[in-house]
Enzyme design. Sequence first.
Site, short mmCIF file in Angstrom:
data_model
loop_
_atom_site.label_atom_id
_atom_site.label_comp_id
_atom_site.label_asym_id
_atom_site.label_seq_id
_atom_site.Cartn_x
_atom_site.Cartn_y
_atom_site.Cartn_z
N GLU A 285 135.80 -22.42 -43.19
CA GLU A 285 134.62 -21.95 -43.91
C GLU A 285 134.68 -20.43 -43.91
O GLU A 285 134.69 -19.82 -42.82
CB GLU A 285 133.33 -22.42 -43.24
CG GLU A 285 132.10 -22.02 -44.03
CD GLU A 285 130.84 -21.98 -43.21
OE1 GLU A 285 130.91 -21.72 -42.00
OE2 GLU A 285 129.76 -22.20 -43.78
N ASP A 360 124.27 -26.68 -45.65
CA ASP A 360 123.72 -25.32 -45.77
C ASP A 360 123.22 -25.01 -47.17
O ASP A 360 122.68 -23.92 -47.40
CB ASP A 360 124.82 -24.28 -45.47
CG ASP A 360 125.23 -24.24 -44.04
OD1 ASP A 360 126.37 -23.82 -43.76
OD2 ASP A 360 124.43 -24.66 -43.18
O1 TEU Z 1 127.38 -21.33 -41.92
C1 TEU Z 1 127.85 -20.00 -42.09
C2 TEU Z 1 127.22 -19.38 -43.21
O2 TEU Z 1 127.80 -18.62 -43.93
C3 TEU Z 1 125.81 -19.69 -43.37
O3 TEU Z 1 125.07 -18.65 -42.73
C4 TEU Z 1 125.47 -19.73 -44.80
O4 TEU Z 1 125.88 -18.52 -45.39
C5 TEU Z 1 124.01 -19.86 -44.91
O5 TEU Z 1 123.63 -20.90 -44.07
C6 TEU Z 1 123.65 -20.13 -46.34
O6 TEU Z 1 122.50 -19.41 -46.54
C7 TEU Z 1 127.94 -21.96 -40.76
C8 TEU Z 1 127.31 -23.33 -40.63
O7 TEU Z 1 127.68 -24.13 -41.76
C9 TEU Z 1 125.82 -23.15 -40.55
O8 TEU Z 1 125.15 -24.42 -40.55
C10 TEU Z 1 125.51 -22.39 -39.28
O9 TEU Z 1 124.12 -22.10 -39.24
C11 TEU Z 1 126.30 -21.07 -39.21
O10 TEU Z 1 127.65 -21.18 -39.62
C12 TEU Z 1 126.35 -20.60 -37.77
O11 TEU Z 1 127.17 -21.49 -37.04
#
Ligand code: TEU
Length: 585
Positions: A285, A360
């Site tokens: 990611e 997300d």
């Molecule tokens: O998400 C990373 C991330 O980029 C998120 O902050 C995303 O940009 C945002 O949620 C959209 O607005 C990962 C995971 O998928 C997320 O669930 C976690 O909260 C985050 O990392 C921290 O681990």
Amino acid sequence: MSSPEQPSAPSSSVSTTSALLEREPGWWRSAVVYQIYPRSFADSNGDGIGDIPGITSKVDYLASLGVDVVWLSPVYASPQDDNGYDISDYEDIDPTFGSLADLDDLVAALHARGMKLVMDLVVNHTSDEHAWFQESRDPASPKRDWYWWRPARKGSTPGSESAEPTNWASFFSGSAWQLDEQSGEYYLHLFSRKQPDLNWENPEVRQAVYAMMNRWVERGVDGFRMDVINLISKQPTLQDAPAVPGRPFVPAFEQFANGPRLEEFLQEMNAAVGLDERHLLTVGEMPGSTIELARRVTDPANSELNMVFTFEHVGLDAAPGGSKWDLAPLRLPVLKQNLAAWQEGLAGVGWNSLYWDNHDQPRAVSRFGDDSPEHRVNSAKTLATVQHMHQGTPYVYQGEELGMTNTQFVDISAFRDIESVNYHAEATGLGLESETVLASLAARSRDNARTPVQWDDSSHAAFTQGIPWLPVNANYVYLNAAAAVADQDSTFHHFRELIALRHELPVVVEGRFALLLPDHEQIWALTRTLGDQVLLVVANCSSSPATVPAGALPDVSGARLLLSTHPGATSAELAPWESRIHLIG
Ligand code: TEU
Ligand code: CA
């Protein structure tokens, strides 16, 4: 599982469980991944929270859909500050979700049906309740350097205003630094205060992570989705980001993302865990990644990752220079040209992941389609058709195969997600109207994707026998898996047929991509070419009828119609959200 710090190097002959499941080289190129957010998938014990036994009870449903892999969002020990993305023990299962034995049962159940399990790897940060962090709080501890500790800004008093070491903002509002009274120093947390960032510059941290990964692979796991993996390499000297008048803390992406050692760390991880050698699926990611970076990271010659999640297409409906909360309209040409740029940018070298939503992002059919009663089913089908016919590995988010929609939030008390709750407090504190903030949250809150999966029309959609942690969307009475599986014309069966096409036709996996009608405001048309076969997709991605311009597309008079939302329709007129897949040659 015990967790000695030394890595157990991958044995030369892949051993134990993981050997039981053949993983052919590049198997993931023709696979479809199904993401499960465990908290919201299926609850087996009536506490209102989804769990691993609940997932295991649904493996036949997943097998009937035809997916090849389950990506399981975190189920590790966690205080649940960020719903499990704040891990306090990487090698134990949180009792909320079950036990290690439950996880072993899930792995066995998936493997027995020819499916694989990919775990979520969250190693940019731990929970502040992880033993590593608790040890690190002592300045004399050998683990002090496992996290980013810094004194108050020069000339300021710890705890005073703007004493934070840099002016960086957290993704979850406020400062990215938290003062720890025990040592009078600050620690870095790009996400919540309870998610301190690990210091990947420290080789002890990296070796501990690789050792943990190896033990999961030895337990039968088939790969990893790597949470914000491009944040593990930061600019080594922590500098302020450019100031923004009126904002004490500012986005500082350039300072903490895509740092100079990212590819070095990924290659080191790949070698230490045998990611390529063991043919594991790896997807990174990477918020803020570019096509150029993704091309390098996913080039097999570089032995880094198989694919990455780009954030470009899910940022196109935000105002330029704004945040995700600053809503902006999205024109189809902008969206389809962005996906085409990624197709062309990685073609022949790297590999794309393909997604519309996840835990997300808001629900795909509400964001990119039309979730009105008239158009919901066909727009969900057509969005899936367009995505699954691109080159790359498709990711189906739980409920997307049902056409699940965003939910209704009555007020801020309806939200559970830390990102949404913190944003509301910060934005209204800065003077934004609550209605404006709530409108942004209703459209973009991560809670939209976290309402429970809707299994049937019984109480709480049969997600739980208790009270769900987040209310079930009220439309479950007609929008649910039981109804969809029983209806051959449902989104479920459309997804099932798309997945089957990927398994049957090499052109779907390997065909060269080309975008047609790039500027058309309604029609998304593309071809995939492999040898003398041409796959043609034509889709009306609008809620109004559309006409295919004469001569604009290949002749389909001798073609096979593989899948259509409107069987029998062959004219140049496309109904709202009508899509067709033709095979020529
Ligand atoms: O998400 C990373 C991330 O980029 C998120 O902050 C995303 O940009 C945002 O949620 C959209 O607005 C990962 C995971 O998928 C997320 O669930 C976690 O909260 C985050 O990392 C921290 O681990
Ligand atoms: Ca439960």
